[in-house]
Design a protein around this motif. Structure first.
Motif, PDB file in Angstrom:
ATOM      1  N   UNK A  24       0.818  -1.215   0.000  1.00 23.15           N
ATOM      2  CA  UNK A  24       0.000   0.000   0.000  1.00 23.15           C
ATOM      3  C   UNK A  24       0.851   1.263   0.000  1.00 23.15           C
ATOM      4  N   UNK A  25       2.036   1.208   0.618  1.00 16.76           N
ATOM      5  CA  UNK A  25       2.900   2.392   0.711  1.00 16.76           C
ATOM      6  C   UNK A  25       3.667   2.651  -0.584  1.00 16.76           C
ATOM      7  N   UNK A  26       3.949   1.606  -1.328  1.00 19.38           N
ATOM      8  CA  UNK A  26       4.691   1.759  -2.579  1.00 19.38           C
ATOM      9  C   UNK A  26       3.725   2.086  -3.715  1.00 19.38           C
ATOM     10  N   UNK A  27       4.250   2.668  -4.770  1.00 13.77           N
ATOM     11  CA  UNK A  27       3.393   2.996  -5.908  1.00 13.77           C
ATOM     12  C   UNK A  27       4.023   2.504  -7.204  1.00 13.77           C
ATOM     13  N   UNK A  28       3.186   2.351  -8.193  1.00 22.50           N
ATOM     14  CA  UNK A  28       3.629   2.061  -9.551  1.00 22.50           C
ATOM     15  C   UNK A  28       4.553   0.876  -9.694  1.00 22.50           C
ATOM     16  N   UNK A  32       4.877  -3.096  -7.997  1.00 20.84           N
ATOM     17  CA  UNK A  32       4.898  -4.302  -8.829  1.00 20.84           C
ATOM     18  C   UNK A  32       6.170  -5.106  -8.559  1.00 20.84           C
ATOM     19  N   UNK A  33       7.314  -4.433  -8.475  1.00 18.90           N
ATOM     20  CA  UNK A  33       8.586  -5.125  -8.232  1.00 18.90           C
ATOM     21  C   UNK A  33       8.602  -5.777  -6.849  1.00 18.90           C
ATOM     22  N   UNK A  34       8.101  -5.075  -5.832  1.00 22.57           N
ATOM     23  CA  UNK A  34       8.020  -5.670  -4.497  1.00 22.57           C
ATOM     24  C   UNK A  34       7.181  -6.946  -4.542  1.00 22.57           C
ATOM     25  N   UNK A  61       7.804   7.160   2.135  1.00 24.28           N
ATOM     26  CA  UNK A  61       6.726   7.872   2.828  1.00 24.28           C
ATOM     27  C   UNK A  61       7.236   8.850   3.882  1.00 24.28           C
ATOM     28  N   UNK A  62       8.539   9.050   3.943  1.00 21.12           N
ATOM     29  CA  UNK A  62       9.116   9.967   4.932  1.00 21.12           C
ATOM     30  C   UNK A  62       8.760  11.406   4.573  1.00 21.12           C
TER      31      UNK A  62
END
Length: 97
Positions: A24-28, A32-34, A61-62
């Motif tokens: 949820x914290x990562x985008x784009x 997908x890579x995670x 998210x910092x």
């Protein structure tokens, strides 16, 4: 007298330490890579994938991220040695792994 942290931390991290929180914290492309790495990892490697990407999500998210990046690029970012960090963690009774 009690010592107060220079940079106070929230009682709960901005990103939960689980696959859903990280995703949820990562985008784009980074999300997908995670998910690709996490789903492809063997059970014994899943923890390492979660740990690595949790750190990435926390950096992403910092709220101070842009300021820190600018300071790093300008060469004005405050640094410390690994030896000092290990000593501080030992004094605080934190793990050193």
């Amino acid at each position: 007298m009690t010592a107060q942290p220079i940079h106070p931390h929230d009682p709960e991290p901005r990103v939960p330490r689980n696959a859903n929180g990280i995703a949820e914290a990562l985008t784009g492309v980074r999300r997908v890579e995670f998910l690709r790495q996490f789903l492809a990892s063997a059970p014994e490697g899943a923890e390492a994938v979660l740990r690595r990407w949790w750190c990435e999500a926390m950096l992403d998210t910092d709220p101070s991220g842009d300021r820190i990046t600018a300071a790093a690029l300008d060469g004005t970012l405050e640094t410390t040695s690994v030896a000092d960090l290990i000593a501080r963690r030992r004094e605080a009774g934190l793990p050193l792994e």
